[in-house]
Design a protein around this motif. Structure first.
Motif, short mmCIF file in Angstrom:
data_model
loop_
_atom_site.label_atom_id
_atom_site.label_comp_id
_atom_site.label_asym_id
_atom_site.label_seq_id
_atom_site.Cartn_x
_atom_site.Cartn_y
_atom_site.Cartn_z
N LEU A 81 1.08 -1.47 -0.11
CA LEU A 81 0.36 -0.37 0.03
C LEU A 81 0.57 0.91 0.12
O LEU A 81 1.91 1.33 1.03
N VAL A 82 0.79 2.14 -1.04
CA VAL A 82 1.29 3.76 -1.22
C VAL A 82 0.28 4.67 -1.04
O VAL A 82 -0.80 4.80 -1.27
N ALA A 100 2.28 1.37 -8.71
CA ALA A 100 1.60 1.37 -7.57
C ALA A 100 -0.03 1.95 -8.02
O ALA A 100 -0.59 1.23 -7.31
N GLN A 101 -0.24 1.55 -9.81
CA GLN A 101 -2.06 1.62 -9.68
C GLN A 101 -2.32 0.16 -9.58
O GLN A 101 -1.99 -0.85 -8.87
N GLY A 102 -3.72 0.78 -8.23
CA GLY A 102 -4.53 -0.78 -7.42
C GLY A 102 -3.87 -0.96 -6.66
O GLY A 102 -4.09 -1.77 -5.74
N ARG A 103 -2.52 -0.24 -5.75
CA ARG A 103 -2.25 0.02 -4.45
C ARG A 103 -1.63 1.13 -3.71
O ARG A 103 -1.29 0.84 -2.65
N ALA A 104 -2.65 2.00 -4.51
CA ALA A 104 -2.47 3.17 -3.48
C ALA A 104 -3.16 4.05 -3.03
O ALA A 104 -4.86 3.74 -3.60
N PHE A 105 -3.30 4.53 -1.62
CA PHE A 105 -4.39 5.18 -1.44
C PHE A 105 -4.41 6.50 -1.60
O PHE A 105 -3.20 7.46 -0.39
N GLY A 155 -9.61 1.31 7.19
CA GLY A 155 -10.08 0.31 6.11
C GLY A 155 -9.65 0.35 4.70
O GLY A 155 -9.50 -0.90 4.33
N GLN A 156 -8.83 0.66 4.50
CA GLN A 156 -7.29 0.92 3.09
C GLN A 156 -6.00 -0.92 4.23
O GLN A 156 -6.14 -1.66 3.02
N LEU A 157 -5.81 -0.27 4.69
CA LEU A 157 -5.16 -1.52 5.47
C LEU A 157 -5.80 -2.82 5.91
O LEU A 157 -5.37 -4.25 6.06
N ALA A 158 -7.27 -2.34 6.79
CA ALA A 158 -7.51 -4.17 6.66
C ALA A 158 -7.98 -4.92 5.28
O ALA A 158 -8.11 -5.65 5.41
N GLN A 159 -8.45 -4.10 3.79
CA GLN A 159 -8.22 -3.91 2.75
C GLN A 159 -7.53 -5.44 2.56
O GLN A 159 -7.44 -6.99 1.78
N LYS A 160 -6.11 -5.03 2.51
CA LYS A 160 -5.10 -5.76 2.03
C LYS A 160 -4.97 -6.62 3.14
O LYS A 160 -3.90 -7.74 2.98
#
Length: 304
Positions: A81-82, A100-105, A155-160
């Motif tokens: 995650l970025v 980082a497409q799809g891995r960035a917030f 929420g982003q961390l939880a998704q990953k």
């Protein structure tokens, strides 16, 4: 704007060993890359021991001017995650788009951003004008918005990493409680002030001013590197005199020269108001925000 390495170039760097070890290699937890300090602070508090956080902006460095090394681009490539703020650091924006497409917030998507406020240009000053388009990036200076970003990051961390979703949410809730208390301190203190105008070296405090009913007078606009025209300096000095300003604020990462000039002109003092783009040893978001409140209390004649 510095060029960002292409995928082919990044691959070559990896093969040559320039970024051979992933961020946090040898550690437990997922790798998270943050763009600058306020995002690093949230990622570390919410992630705890379950994440390995690498920040792209070194302590004491001006984040607006960040240039990425091949190793830093490699960190972005390896991250699960970025965390960044679109429009704040062009080099990071480019690297995210390429690597980082799809891995960035983009934390700006979690809150409503205020428009960038640029000063009105004086007659004959057009050549010095700064672009006023886009949003003001300094959103972390509003504790309420910062708490919203904390919840969204959890929420982003939880998704990953679904296995730790509950603990991420709990840590974000704790930060939210602390930010609510900080906001209450600001509200209580700044409601008692004799003056409501703050003169700052550049317009980095729009969110703070908006939240607490203050008026910011920026000597320059959003860009800290901008040079104010003589007309602008004269206008700010006139406004400072008219409002009884006793303090001209400058920042930790920017030269105080311009603030000193205005202060001497109007017989005011200078003091630090930290935009929280970096943190020194022994400092964190909350200690700096409370130091800012103390500075504002003195400058605006508030009840301590």
């Amino acid at each position: 704007m510095p060029p960002v390495l292409s995928k082919l170039a990044v691959a070559a760097v990896l093969l040559l060993g320039g970024c051979a070890a992933p961020a946090g290699a040898g550690d437990k937890g997922m790798n998270v890359v943050t763009a600058f300090y306020p995002l690093q602070y949230l990622a570390q508090r919410i992630g705890g021991g379950d994440v390995n956080v690498t920040d792209l902006t070194k302590p004491g460095a001006e984040p607006h001017d960040l240039e990425l090394s091949p190793r830093q681009v490699g960190r972005i490539v390896d991250a699960r995650l970025v965390v960044y703020l679109d429009g704040f650091q062009p080099a990071v924006d480019q690297a995210v788009a390429q690597e980082a497409q799809g891995r960035a917030f983009d934390v700006g998507t979690a809150v409503t951003l205020l428009p960038a406020e640029e000063h009105e240009h004086e007659p004959g000053e057009e050549e010095h004008a700064e672009a006023g388009e886009g949003a003001d990036p300094h959103v972390w200076l509003d504790p309420e918005r910062y708490a919203t970003i904390a919840g969204a990051l959890a929420g982003q961390l939880a998704q990953k990493d679904p296995a730790h979703a509950t603990v991420y949410e709990q840590r974000a809730a704790q930060i939210g409680t602390e930010l609510k208390a900080l906001d209450a301190e600001y509200q209580a203190t700044l409601s008692t002030c004799e003056r409501r105008e703050i003169v700052t070296s550049h317009a980095a405090f729009h969110y703070l001013a908006d939240r607490y009913g203050l008026t910011e007078v920026g000597i320059t606009g959003i860009s800290p590197e901008a040079e104010p025209s003589p007309q602008r300096l004269a206008h700010v000095a006139e406004e400072a005199r008219a409002t009884g300003t006793t303090t001209i604020f400058f920042e930790t990462l920017v030269s105080p020269k311009v603030a000193d000039t205005i202060a001497k002109e109007v017989g005011a003092r200078t003091a630090v108001l930290d935009p929280l783009e970096s943190a020194g040893d022994g400092e964190d978001y909350f200690t700096i925000m409370r130091a800012n409140l103390a500075a504002l209390t003195t400058a605006l004649g508030c009840a301590a």
